[in-house]
Design a protein around this motif. Structure first.
Motif, short mmCIF file in Angstrom:
data_model
loop_
_atom_site.label_atom_id
_atom_site.label_comp_id
_atom_site.label_asym_id
_atom_site.label_seq_id
_atom_site.Cartn_x
_atom_site.Cartn_y
_atom_site.Cartn_z
N ARG A 161 18.31 -5.11 -9.21
CA ARG A 161 17.38 -5.20 -8.06
C ARG A 161 15.93 -4.89 -8.42
N GLU A 162 15.56 -5.18 -9.67
CA GLU A 162 14.17 -4.95 -10.10
C GLU A 162 13.29 -6.10 -9.62
N LEU A 163 12.16 -5.75 -9.00
CA LEU A 163 11.18 -6.74 -8.56
C LEU A 163 10.17 -6.96 -9.68
N LEU A 164 10.06 -8.22 -10.13
CA LEU A 164 9.23 -8.55 -11.28
C LEU A 164 8.12 -9.52 -10.87
N ILE A 165 7.05 -9.55 -11.65
CA ILE A 165 5.89 -10.39 -11.36
C ILE A 165 5.75 -11.45 -12.45
N PHE A 166 5.53 -12.70 -12.04
CA PHE A 166 5.29 -13.77 -13.01
C PHE A 166 4.02 -13.50 -13.81
N ASP A 167 4.08 -13.81 -15.10
CA ASP A 167 2.88 -13.76 -15.94
C ASP A 167 2.08 -15.05 -15.71
N ASN A 168 0.76 -14.91 -15.64
CA ASN A 168 -0.14 -16.05 -15.53
C ASN A 168 0.26 -16.99 -14.39
N PHE A 169 0.63 -16.38 -13.27
CA PHE A 169 1.18 -17.13 -12.13
C PHE A 169 0.21 -18.16 -11.56
N GLU A 170 -1.05 -17.79 -11.40
CA GLU A 170 -2.00 -18.63 -10.67
C GLU A 170 -2.34 -19.93 -11.38
N HIS A 171 -2.12 -19.98 -12.69
CA HIS A 171 -2.59 -21.15 -13.45
C HIS A 171 -1.45 -21.89 -14.14
N THR A 172 -0.22 -21.71 -13.64
CA THR A 172 0.94 -22.30 -14.29
C THR A 172 1.77 -23.08 -13.28
N SER A 173 2.29 -24.22 -13.69
CA SER A 173 3.07 -25.06 -12.79
C SER A 173 4.44 -24.44 -12.53
N PRO A 174 5.10 -24.82 -11.44
CA PRO A 174 6.46 -24.30 -11.17
C PRO A 174 7.41 -24.56 -12.33
N ILE A 219 18.66 -6.21 1.26
CA ILE A 219 17.67 -5.47 0.47
C ILE A 219 17.68 -6.05 -0.94
N LEU A 220 16.76 -6.95 -1.23
CA LEU A 220 16.70 -7.54 -2.56
C LEU A 220 16.23 -6.51 -3.58
N SER A 221 15.37 -5.61 -3.15
CA SER A 221 14.82 -4.60 -4.04
C SER A 221 14.39 -3.40 -3.19
N LYS A 222 14.43 -2.20 -3.78
CA LYS A 222 14.00 -1.01 -3.05
C LYS A 222 12.56 -1.14 -2.58
N LYS A 223 11.76 -1.91 -3.29
CA LYS A 223 10.36 -2.06 -2.92
C LYS A 223 10.19 -2.66 -1.53
N TYR A 224 11.20 -3.44 -1.10
CA TYR A 224 11.12 -4.00 0.25
C TYR A 224 11.24 -2.92 1.32
N ILE A 225 12.02 -1.90 1.06
CA ILE A 225 12.12 -0.78 2.01
C ILE A 225 10.75 -0.14 2.17
N ASP A 226 10.07 0.05 1.04
CA ASP A 226 8.72 0.62 1.09
C ASP A 226 7.74 -0.30 1.81
N LEU A 227 7.84 -1.61 1.54
CA LEU A 227 6.94 -2.58 2.18
C LEU A 227 7.15 -2.62 3.69
N TRP A 228 8.41 -2.63 4.11
CA TRP A 228 8.71 -2.72 5.55
C TRP A 228 8.26 -1.44 6.27
N TYR A 229 8.42 -0.31 5.60
CA TYR A 229 7.94 0.95 6.18
C TYR A 229 6.41 0.93 6.30
N LYS A 230 5.76 0.42 5.25
CA LYS A 230 4.30 0.34 5.26
C LYS A 230 3.81 -0.60 6.37
N ALA A 231 4.52 -1.71 6.57
CA ALA A 231 4.15 -2.64 7.64
C ALA A 231 4.24 -1.96 9.00
N GLY A 232 5.31 -1.17 9.20
CA GLY A 232 5.45 -0.43 10.45
C GLY A 232 4.31 0.56 10.65
#
Length: 442
Positions: A285-298, A336-349
């Protein structure tokens, strides 16, 4: 609106804005199918995914057979909804030679569904029949395994004629957007959100075929969204609606697109359902970030960072290593895909509770988003809701469900020359996203 403590909430309707033109949920399957079959990037992605997911059998066109097989299981209310949506399209089509056949096609679909709906309605055991059963059998009624129907039509099948007409129309809707009748029927019977929900359950019951199907469908969905997202930036210099959002606001979006964060910044934006720039490793359930996301095709992102890291364990699916887009499936009970979503949803509230004003644009208050609706229910502050159908009977019913305010309690008025309803702190404005000046709301 001069307050710096304003939270903006955006839903799917915002990304339907002209020049952005993302499809709504009911339009997604035809759009994705067209992307995979008729664009170079889409065909490459389909081939890549199929080469990396061994034993994958899923194809979008096979959903047609499933939809036809399930047609007798639809409730009368669902059938009535289909009839009304097709009839609305028929009514809007011009009476000219160009649309004559399409109009007749719609009339044919309405007629067939009307007959099916009448059968479903007549099949119910009504209250009068139940009273007669009670009178005849008295206390022995408990011994009867009473059903709601006279005949179990779910075990029956529609005729070959009906199947052929449906199959032709649904294929027409998946292959092309030229027929509004076919396009509408596809949106009604083939639901990608429901499909994602069904296949996501494979992660809970360790069904590897469903897991593989989910991985394929979710990445096709992600690739289509990212490709469209990138094309918007290439074609549009100044984003409509987004470019006019006051930059001292915070934003919570129910969409996956990058547009809100590009305006307000990542620190002032919450992606409640996940975004395109991140993915989840499901075994830990680790949330990861794409490298060089903005300038790379799908395709390049999938090939270089995703597909090479998959492991599908045929003997023990629980040991599989699946990377999936961080797009939260539209379940009423959010996984819950990742624990970070629990934090995000709490922050949104927290953001919503601390805000002086909440502005909602293009959000439908859909029951699939009950988790977010629950955050809204507790709000007792100034709320402005903007959308083209917010004064409709169906939307007002959802307003009452969330805030307990019926349509009779609202007072009609005009705001920025738009029709509006107002009751205490809640204001509903009938308008498309780009038609309202956000900075002048008061």
């Amino acid at each position: 609106m001069t307050s710096k403590n304003t939270v903006l909430v955006t839903g799917a309707g915002v990304d339907k804005t002209p020049r952005i033109d993302f499809p709504l949920a009911a339009e997604l399957l035809p759009a994705i199918s067209n992307y995979l079959n008729n664009t170079e990037e889409g065909r490459k992605i389909d081939a890549l995914l199929r080469s990396k997911i061994s034993g994958l059998r899923f194809r979008f066109d096979r959903l047609i057979n499933d939809a036809i097989a399930d047609i007798t299981q639809r409730e009368p209310a669902q059938l009535r909804g289909t009839i009304q949506r097709i009839q609305d399209v028929v009514n809007l089509l011009p009476n000219d030679d160009k649309n004559r056949i399409q109009k007749k096609q719609g009339q044919l679909i309405v007629r067939l569904f009307n007959q099916l709906q009448q059968i479903a309605e007549a099949n119910y055991i009504d209250d009068e029949t139940r009273e007669l059963i009670d009178d005849v059998f008295g206390d022995r009624v408990a011994e009867f395994d009473l059903d709601d129907h006279v005949v179990d039509i779910r075990k029956l099948s529609v005729s070959d004629t009906f199947k052929s007409i449906l199959r032709y129309t649904l294929r027409q809707g998946l292959d092309s957007v030229s027929s509004r009748i076919a396009y509408t029927l596809v949106g009604d019977l083939l639901d990608i959100e429901q499909l994602l929900v069904e296949k996501f359950l494979g992660f809970y019951n360790n069904k590897l075929s469903d897991i593989k199907n989910y991985v394929y469908i979710a990445w096709c969905f992600w690739a289509f969204l990212l490709d469209h997202d990138q094309q918007v930036y290439q074609k549009v210099e100044k984003l409509p609606f987004y470019n006019d959002i006051p930059q001292d606001w915070k934003g919570i979006t129910l969409n996956y697109t990058s547009f809100l964060a590009s305006r307000l910044g990542t620190e002032n934006t919450i992606y409640f359902h996940g975004g395109l720039s991140t993915y989840v490793r499901m075994d830990n359930r680790e949330l990861l970030i794409f490298d060089n996301f903005e300038h790379t095709s799908p395709y390049e992102l999938l090939e270089s960072q995703i597909c090479s890291n998959w492991v599908f364990d045929e003997n023990n699916p629980i040991n599989s290593r699946c990377l999936i887009p961080s797009l939260v499936p539209p379940l009423r009970l959010k996984p819950i895909l990742s624990k970070k979503y629990i934090d995000l949803w709490y922050k949104a509230g927290q953001w919503l509770q601390e805000a002086e004003h909440v502005v909602m644009v293009g959000y439908s208050l859909n029951t699939a988003d009950e988790h977010f609706n629950d955050l809204l229910r507790s709000l007792r502050k100034k709320i402005i809701v903007i959308g083209p159908d917010v004064l409709s009977e169906s939307y007002m019913a959802r307003v009452e469900s969330v805030w307990g305010v019926s349509s009779k309690q609202f007072t009609p008025k005009k705001l920025q020359e738009k029709e509006a309803f107002q009751h205490r702190g809640i204001t509903l404005i009938k308008a498309f996203a780009h038609e309202v000046n956000l900075s002048e709301l008061s």
